[in-house]
Design an enzyme around this catalytic site. Sequence first.
Site, PDB file in Angstrom:
ATOM      1  N   HIS A   2       0.808  -1.213   0.000  1.00 10.53           N
ATOM      2  CA  HIS A   2       0.000   0.000   0.000  1.00 10.53           C
ATOM      3  C   HIS A   2       0.844   1.267   0.000  1.00 10.53           C
ATOM      4  CE1 HIS A   2      -3.811  -2.211   1.689  1.00 10.53           C
ATOM      5  NE2 HIS A   2      -3.319  -2.771   0.603  1.00 10.53           N
ATOM      6  N   ASP A   3       2.135   1.114   0.190  1.00 13.09           N
ATOM      7  CA  ASP A   3       3.051   2.253   0.089  1.00 13.09           C
ATOM      8  C   ASP A   3       3.505   2.466  -1.347  1.00 13.09           C
ATOM      9  OD1 ASP A   3       5.998   3.499   0.288  1.00 13.09           O
ATOM     10  OD2 ASP A   3       4.946   3.998   2.139  1.00 13.09           O
TER      11      ASP A   3
END
Length: 589
Positions: A153-154
């Site tokens: 998700h980064d």
Amino acid sequence: MRQLRRLVRSENCPLSKKYVGICKVKNSVKNIKQSFCLRARLPKLHLLSLGISSMLAIAMLAIASSCGSTDSEPYRTINGSGNNLRYPQMNQAGVQLIRLASPAYADGISSFAGAGRPNPRNISNIVNNQDELIPNPDSATNFVWLWGQFMDHDMTFSDESRAEPANIEIPAGDEIFDPESTGVVQMFFNRAINDPATGTSIDNPRQQLNKITGWIDASTVYGSDAERANALRTNDGSGKLKTSSGNFLPYNESGLPNFRFRGPDFFLAGDERANENIGLTSLHTLFVREHNRLAEEIGMNNPSLSGEEIYQRARRIVGAHIQAITYNEFLPVLLGPNALPSYSHYDDSTLSGVANVFSSAAFRVGHTLLDPKIPLVDAEGNEIEALPLKDVFFKPEKITEAGIEPILRGFAADLHQRVDVLIIDDVRNFLFVDDQATGTSQLRGFDLASLNIHRGRDHGLPSYNDMREALGLERKESFSDITGDPEVQRRLREAYGTNEDGTDKTGDMDIWVTGLAEDRHGKSMLGELFHTIVSRQFRVLRDGDRFWYERTLSQEELKEVQGTTLADIIRRNTDIENEEGSARNFSQI
């Protein structure tokens, strides 16, 4: 290497197009600290060179860009732009995912790949059905998949376009989704957002966009656009991030995009998927607390600094911690020790873009690691409660009720599932089961395996063997070439079939399914194909990052970051401090 160079074509370069559209635990800290396996150092860099056509295409972007970044600028931009001064839009939020092989759309332009392949749910039921739990043999805890999700998700977010539904047909008589054999049930699916300037011809096939920054830059904490970044800040001169009562994440009172739910009862974080499960929300909370702890320390030691300077300094250190934990603790467990060469230097000719096959297939290996329960564990190592994974999606209230300490201890308590083709029912039959909009009226819940298969086809990913060949790996001519496990061979044969001459039909198999089926590659948890893709991605993201922590931090800061583990950050920001006991280890994150 020559083949890899040829794979990076001009049409795969970033464009200027913006996106519109872890048993009991007596010593939780020690358990968590060892859970990532600190035994490995990353040892010499062999840089990925770009082909001439790629260099020319990206150079054109550099000329056209109005970005005013200079190497003297000490901090990253929020949207990831200007990192590479020659190619300023590389890994900027909203640019295309890159291709390591030409897309394989059925029509050569945009229609789903694998038109002749079996139905995704059929494959899932045959190949991915898990009827017993098989913990991994490496003593690695559930922190592996949790950190993997946090990192995913980064780096990548291929959001959906509701304007392009492409639902998955559920086979009539499906035991879970169509027990009455109506034959009309569908699982909702929308195609991924794409660059609208693509998908017009065979010479200009559809290309998907990455909604967030592709760099490992703590965008999970700070966001990938100015509006979200600003909404997360107190803007009171302290340089801190907002929190809610109990020192939890703030609530989404401004109604910003927040994945499936954007109401004020859900938390707001740098990434809009922060509420997806309580483990993920706990990590988001942890790093907001770490930012604020650092901001307070920086402000006290430097009273003349502005709130902006305090914020940026704390942000830089938090980003450095996330990079260090990923490369020093997480990757040596996932990929094996010494899978990556040690950091040498920054090279601005490294194509660091997030690969489509990494985002939509290889790094989704984490889905096979999931355990069906998340235990809540107290300071004495006693299990308070075991929460089914299917019941902790989008449940922020469980965070405020329990606090993040029992949850983090719980992730350090149990081993994650083995990397294989098997997916637990909580996500293969009951993913987001409380959501009232997962399919037609008869269906409640998603099948994550089916979604992954369909998504790979949506993205036009080539077949398993074509991807192997594109990366310079040998093609696999039989299911026994792929795996030595007779049961997995049987499942693949039942799902994908055989040719008229009785040989295995390996020519048109889905990457995600078959990549999971491969035998382990050396000391890696992954098979050869996924190991190759994942190790390459993390190498180029490091070597092509002008703000990489080993390059930008002072010696004092670097010493501090290198000496800090995830367990240390948990100690600093929770009540998990002086718990005694177990010596299990994060080879075992």
